[in-house]
Design a protein around this motif. Structure first.
Motif, PDB file in Angstrom:
ATOM      1  N   ASP A 222       0.828  -1.209   0.000  1.00 15.46           N
ATOM      2  CA  ASP A 222       0.000   0.000   0.000  1.00 15.46           C
ATOM      3  C   ASP A 222       0.856   1.250   0.000  1.00 15.46           C
ATOM      4  O   ASP A 222       0.529   2.242  -0.670  1.00 15.46           O
ATOM      5  CB  ASP A 222      -0.941   0.001   1.205  1.00 15.46           C
ATOM      6  N   ALA A 223       1.966   1.227   0.753  1.00 17.75           N
ATOM      7  CA  ALA A 223       2.855   2.389   0.781  1.00 17.75           C
ATOM      8  C   ALA A 223       3.451   2.637  -0.601  1.00 17.75           C
ATOM      9  O   ALA A 223       3.533   3.784  -1.065  1.00 17.75           O
ATOM     10  CB  ALA A 223       3.959   2.178   1.811  1.00 17.75           C
ATOM     11  N   LEU A 224       3.867   1.571  -1.288  1.00 18.37           N
ATOM     12  CA  LEU A 224       4.437   1.725  -2.625  1.00 18.37           C
ATOM     13  C   LEU A 224       3.373   2.220  -3.606  1.00 18.37           C
ATOM     14  O   LEU A 224       3.661   3.043  -4.481  1.00 18.37           O
ATOM     15  CB  LEU A 224       5.032   0.409  -3.104  1.00 18.37           C
ATOM     16  N   ARG A 225       2.139   1.738  -3.459  1.00 13.40           N
ATOM     17  CA  ARG A 225       1.051   2.222  -4.323  1.00 13.40           C
ATOM     18  C   ARG A 225       0.900   3.736  -4.191  1.00 13.40           C
ATOM     19  O   ARG A 225       0.851   4.459  -5.196  1.00 13.40           O
ATOM     20  CB  ARG A 225      -0.260   1.523  -3.938  1.00 13.40           C
ATOM     21  N   ARG A 226       0.856   4.223  -2.951  1.00 12.32           N
ATOM     22  CA  ARG A 226       0.710   5.657  -2.729  1.00 12.32           C
ATOM     23  C   ARG A 226       1.933   6.423  -3.240  1.00 12.32           C
ATOM     24  O   ARG A 226       1.816   7.531  -3.782  1.00 12.32           O
ATOM     25  CB  ARG A 226       0.485   5.930  -1.242  1.00 12.32           C
ATOM     26  N   LYS A 227       3.089   5.822  -3.085  1.00  3.88           N
ATOM     27  CA  LYS A 227       4.324   6.461  -3.536  1.00  3.88           C
ATOM     28  C   LYS A 227       4.360   6.578  -5.065  1.00  3.88           C
ATOM     29  O   LYS A 227       4.739   7.620  -5.615  1.00  3.88           O
ATOM     30  CB  LYS A 227       5.523   5.655  -3.040  1.00  3.88           C
ATOM     31  N   LEU A 228       3.966   5.524  -5.760  1.00  3.30           N
ATOM     32  CA  LEU A 228       3.958   5.561  -7.221  1.00  3.30           C
ATOM     33  C   LEU A 228       3.001   6.624  -7.746  1.00  3.30           C
ATOM     34  O   LEU A 228       3.313   7.342  -8.705  1.00  3.30           O
ATOM     35  CB  LEU A 228       3.580   4.191  -7.777  1.00  3.30           C
TER      36      LEU A 228
END
Length: 241
Positions: A222-228
Protein backbone atom coordinates in the motif's frame (compact mmCIF):
# COMPACT_ATOMS: atom_id res chain seq x y z
CA UNK A 1 3.93 4.53 -31.17
CA UNK A 2 3.34 8.09 -32.40
CA UNK A 3 1.30 6.91 -35.37
CA UNK A 4 -0.88 4.81 -33.07
CA UNK A 5 -1.52 7.78 -30.79
CA UNK A 6 -2.32 9.97 -33.82
CA UNK A 7 -4.81 7.44 -35.12
CA UNK A 8 -6.46 7.26 -31.71
CA UNK A 9 -6.83 11.05 -31.61
CA UNK A 10 -8.42 11.08 -35.07
CA UNK A 11 -10.84 8.31 -34.13
CA UNK A 12 -11.84 10.11 -30.93
CA UNK A 13 -12.54 13.28 -32.87
CA UNK A 14 -14.65 11.40 -35.41
CA UNK A 15 -16.92 10.05 -32.69
CA UNK A 16 -17.13 13.38 -30.86
CA UNK A 17 -15.03 12.23 -27.91
CA UNK A 18 -12.58 14.44 -26.05
CA UNK A 19 -9.15 13.73 -27.56
CA UNK A 20 -6.34 12.47 -25.35
CA UNK A 21 -3.48 14.91 -24.61
CA UNK A 22 -0.80 15.15 -27.29
CA UNK A 23 2.13 14.10 -25.13
CA UNK A 24 5.59 15.40 -25.93
CA UNK A 25 7.15 12.08 -24.87
CA UNK A 26 6.12 8.49 -25.52
CA UNK A 27 7.84 7.56 -22.24
CA UNK A 28 6.90 9.85 -19.37
CA UNK A 29 9.03 8.27 -16.59
CA UNK A 30 12.06 6.00 -16.39
CA UNK A 31 11.82 4.47 -12.92
CA UNK A 32 14.36 2.26 -11.13
CA UNK A 33 13.03 0.35 -8.10
CA UNK A 34 15.89 -0.45 -5.69
CA UNK A 35 15.03 -2.92 -2.91
CA UNK A 36 17.01 -3.47 0.27
CA UNK A 37 18.15 -7.13 0.51
CA UNK A 38 20.77 -6.74 3.25
CA UNK A 39 21.04 -8.83 6.42
CA UNK A 40 18.28 -6.83 8.12
CA UNK A 41 15.78 -8.12 5.52
CA UNK A 42 14.76 -11.74 6.06
CA UNK A 43 13.37 -14.01 3.28
CA UNK A 44 9.75 -13.32 4.26
CA UNK A 45 10.34 -9.57 4.10
CA UNK A 46 12.13 -9.91 0.77
CA UNK A 47 9.11 -11.75 -0.63
CA UNK A 48 6.80 -9.05 0.72
CA UNK A 49 8.80 -6.43 -1.16
CA UNK A 50 8.66 -8.36 -4.43
CA UNK A 51 4.99 -9.23 -4.16
CA UNK A 52 4.31 -5.68 -2.99
CA UNK A 53 5.71 -4.29 -6.24
CA UNK A 54 3.53 -6.63 -8.30
CA UNK A 55 0.42 -5.79 -6.28
CA UNK A 56 1.04 -2.04 -6.37
CA UNK A 57 1.55 -2.05 -10.14
CA UNK A 58 -1.81 -3.79 -10.65
CA UNK A 59 -3.74 -1.19 -8.67
CA UNK A 60 -6.17 0.44 -11.16
CA UNK A 61 -5.05 3.98 -10.36
CA UNK A 62 -1.38 3.06 -10.67
CA UNK A 63 -2.03 1.28 -13.98
CA UNK A 64 -3.72 4.40 -15.30
CA UNK A 65 -0.77 6.54 -14.18
CA UNK A 66 1.75 4.13 -15.72
CA UNK A 67 0.02 3.83 -19.10
CA UNK A 68 -2.55 6.61 -19.56
CA UNK A 69 -2.97 5.74 -23.24
CA UNK A 70 -2.00 2.84 -25.50
CA UNK A 71 1.60 3.25 -26.62
CA UNK A 72 2.44 5.89 -24.02
CA UNK A 73 3.80 4.77 -20.67
CA UNK A 74 6.62 4.36 -18.19
CA UNK A 75 9.89 2.45 -18.34
CA UNK A 76 10.68 0.31 -15.28
CA UNK A 77 13.43 -1.90 -13.91
CA UNK A 78 13.94 -3.38 -10.44
CA UNK A 79 16.93 -4.73 -8.54
CA UNK A 80 17.90 -5.84 -5.03
CA UNK A 81 21.03 -4.62 -3.23
CA UNK A 82 23.13 -5.25 -0.13
CA UNK A 83 26.94 -4.82 0.16
CA UNK A 84 28.70 -2.66 -2.45
CA UNK A 85 28.93 -4.76 -5.60
CA UNK A 86 26.16 -7.10 -4.42
CA UNK A 87 23.20 -6.42 -6.71
CA UNK A 88 20.64 -8.65 -8.36
CA UNK A 89 18.41 -7.45 -11.20
CA UNK A 90 14.97 -8.96 -10.68
CA UNK A 91 13.29 -7.18 -13.60
CA UNK A 92 15.21 -5.65 -16.55
CA UNK A 93 14.15 -2.44 -18.28
CA UNK A 94 10.61 -2.93 -19.60
CA UNK A 95 8.28 -0.44 -21.24
CA UNK A 96 4.87 -0.44 -19.56
CA UNK A 97 2.67 1.25 -22.14
CA UNK A 98 -0.49 -0.88 -21.91
CA UNK A 99 -2.47 -2.89 -19.34
CA UNK A 100 -1.18 -6.10 -20.93
CA UNK A 101 2.43 -5.00 -20.51
CA UNK A 102 1.85 -4.10 -16.85
CA UNK A 103 0.16 -7.44 -16.12
CA UNK A 104 3.01 -9.35 -17.80
CA UNK A 105 5.64 -7.42 -15.81
CA UNK A 106 3.83 -8.07 -12.51
CA UNK A 107 3.41 -11.76 -13.36
CA UNK A 108 7.16 -12.15 -13.96
CA UNK A 109 7.90 -10.64 -10.56
CA UNK A 110 5.57 -13.19 -8.99
CA UNK A 111 7.37 -16.09 -10.69
CA UNK A 112 10.89 -15.24 -9.52
CA UNK A 113 12.82 -18.02 -7.76
CA UNK A 114 13.55 -17.45 -4.08
CA UNK A 115 17.21 -16.41 -4.26
CA UNK A 116 18.22 -14.13 -1.40
CA UNK A 117 21.23 -11.92 -0.79
CA UNK A 118 23.05 -10.96 2.38
CA UNK A 119 25.46 -8.34 3.54
CA UNK A 120 25.48 -4.86 5.00
CA UNK A 121 23.55 -1.81 3.81
CA UNK A 122 25.51 -0.28 0.94
CA UNK A 123 23.08 2.49 0.07
CA UNK A 124 25.59 4.67 -1.72
CA UNK A 125 26.69 1.84 -4.01
CA UNK A 126 23.06 0.88 -4.63
CA UNK A 127 22.26 4.40 -5.80
CA UNK A 128 25.38 4.41 -7.96
CA UNK A 129 24.14 1.20 -9.63
CA UNK A 130 20.68 2.72 -10.13
CA UNK A 131 22.05 5.94 -11.61
CA UNK A 132 24.25 4.01 -14.06
CA UNK A 133 21.25 1.86 -15.00
CA UNK A 134 19.50 5.05 -16.10
CA UNK A 135 22.37 5.61 -18.51
CA UNK A 136 21.56 2.25 -20.12
CA UNK A 137 17.79 2.81 -20.41
CA UNK A 138 16.50 1.80 -23.86
CA UNK A 139 14.27 4.86 -24.31
CA UNK A 140 14.36 8.59 -23.59
CA UNK A 141 11.79 9.61 -20.99
CA UNK A 142 10.56 12.96 -19.70
CA UNK A 143 11.83 12.24 -16.20
CA UNK A 144 14.31 9.88 -14.51
CA UNK A 145 13.49 8.59 -11.01
CA UNK A 146 15.08 6.20 -8.52
CA UNK A 147 12.72 4.72 -5.93
CA UNK A 148 14.80 3.16 -3.14
CA UNK A 149 13.33 1.31 -0.15
CA UNK A 150 15.02 -0.02 2.99
CA UNK A 151 14.85 -0.45 6.74
CA UNK A 152 18.22 0.93 7.81
CA UNK A 153 20.80 3.65 7.13
CA UNK A 154 23.83 3.00 4.97
CA UNK A 155 26.65 1.39 6.96
CA UNK A 156 29.20 0.28 4.39
CA UNK A 157 30.89 1.69 1.30
CA UNK A 158 30.69 5.23 -0.06
CA UNK A 159 27.87 7.46 1.11
CA UNK A 160 25.27 8.76 -1.35
CA UNK A 161 26.62 12.26 -0.69
CA UNK A 162 29.94 11.43 -2.36
CA UNK A 163 28.20 10.45 -5.60
CA UNK A 164 25.94 13.49 -5.36
CA UNK A 165 28.95 15.81 -5.14
CA UNK A 166 30.49 14.05 -8.15
CA UNK A 167 27.38 14.85 -10.19
CA UNK A 168 26.30 11.25 -10.74
CA UNK A 169 22.71 12.02 -9.71
CA UNK A 170 22.32 15.16 -11.81
CA UNK A 171 18.97 15.11 -13.64
CA UNK A 172 17.65 12.24 -11.51
CA UNK A 173 15.05 12.45 -8.75
CA UNK A 174 15.64 10.05 -5.84
CA UNK A 175 12.71 9.23 -3.57
CA UNK A 176 12.82 7.00 -0.50
CA UNK A 177 10.44 4.54 1.10
CA UNK A 178 11.56 3.85 4.67
CA UNK A 179 10.38 0.72 6.50
CA UNK A 180 10.63 2.19 10.02
CA UNK A 181 9.54 -0.67 12.26
CA UNK A 182 10.76 0.44 15.72
CA UNK A 183 10.68 4.25 15.99
CA UNK A 184 10.66 4.19 19.81
CA UNK A 185 13.82 2.07 19.92
CA UNK A 186 15.51 4.36 17.40
CA UNK A 187 14.74 7.52 19.34
CA UNK A 188 15.55 6.19 22.82
CA UNK A 189 18.16 3.48 22.45
CA UNK A 190 19.83 3.41 19.03
CA UNK A 191 19.25 6.73 17.25
CA UNK A 192 22.07 6.09 14.77
CA UNK A 193 20.11 3.10 13.40
CA UNK A 194 17.03 5.17 12.56
CA UNK A 195 16.72 5.10 8.74
CA UNK A 196 14.41 8.12 8.44
CA UNK A 197 16.89 10.97 9.12
CA UNK A 198 19.49 9.17 6.99
CA UNK A 199 17.12 8.91 4.02
CA UNK A 200 16.06 12.54 4.41
CA UNK A 201 19.66 13.81 4.57
CA UNK A 202 21.55 11.38 2.31
CA UNK A 203 19.08 9.69 -0.05
CA UNK A 204 16.46 12.27 -1.05
CA UNK A 205 17.62 14.20 -4.10
CA UNK A 206 16.26 16.44 -6.85
CA UNK A 207 13.32 18.72 -7.46
CA UNK A 208 10.17 17.49 -5.75
CA UNK A 209 11.97 14.56 -4.09
CA UNK A 210 10.42 13.07 -0.96
CA UNK A 211 10.69 10.30 1.64
CA UNK A 212 7.68 8.24 2.72
CA UNK A 213 7.47 5.99 5.78
CA UNK A 214 5.71 2.69 6.41
CA UNK A 215 5.74 0.80 9.72
CA UNK A 216 6.13 -2.76 8.43
CA UNK A 217 6.81 -4.90 5.40
CA UNK A 218 3.17 -6.05 5.56
CA UNK A 219 2.20 -2.48 4.65
CA UNK A 220 4.80 -2.21 1.90
CA UNK A 221 2.40 -2.76 -1.01
CA UNK A 222 0.00 0.00 0.00
CA UNK A 223 2.85 2.39 0.78
CA UNK A 224 4.44 1.73 -2.63
CA UNK A 225 1.05 2.22 -4.32
CA UNK A 226 0.71 5.66 -2.73
CA UNK A 227 4.32 6.46 -3.54
CA UNK A 228 3.96 5.56 -7.22
CA UNK A 229 0.89 7.75 -7.56
CA UNK A 230 2.72 10.64 -5.93
CA UNK A 231 5.66 10.13 -8.31
CA UNK A 232 3.81 9.57 -11.56
CA UNK A 233 0.84 11.93 -11.60
CA UNK A 234 2.80 15.22 -11.53
CA UNK A 235 4.99 13.97 -14.38
CA UNK A 236 1.96 13.25 -16.54
CA UNK A 237 0.67 16.77 -15.99
CA UNK A 238 4.02 18.23 -16.99
CA UNK A 239 4.53 16.27 -20.22
CA UNK A 240 0.97 16.88 -21.38
CA UNK A 241 1.51 20.65 -21.43
Amino acid sequence: MIRTLGAALALSAAFGATPAPAYAFQCHTALVLALDASDSVDPVEADLQRSGIAGALLDPEVMEALAPSEGFGALLMAFEWADPGETQIIAPWTILDSPAAIHAFAAKLGQLPSVYMSGQTGLGAALEFAAKAHGEAPAACARRVIDVSGDGPGNTGPTPGLYRKAGLFDGITINGLVIRQDPDDYSLQQPTRDPLPYYEAEVRHGAGAFVMVTKSYEDYQDALRRKLLRELRPVLAEVAE
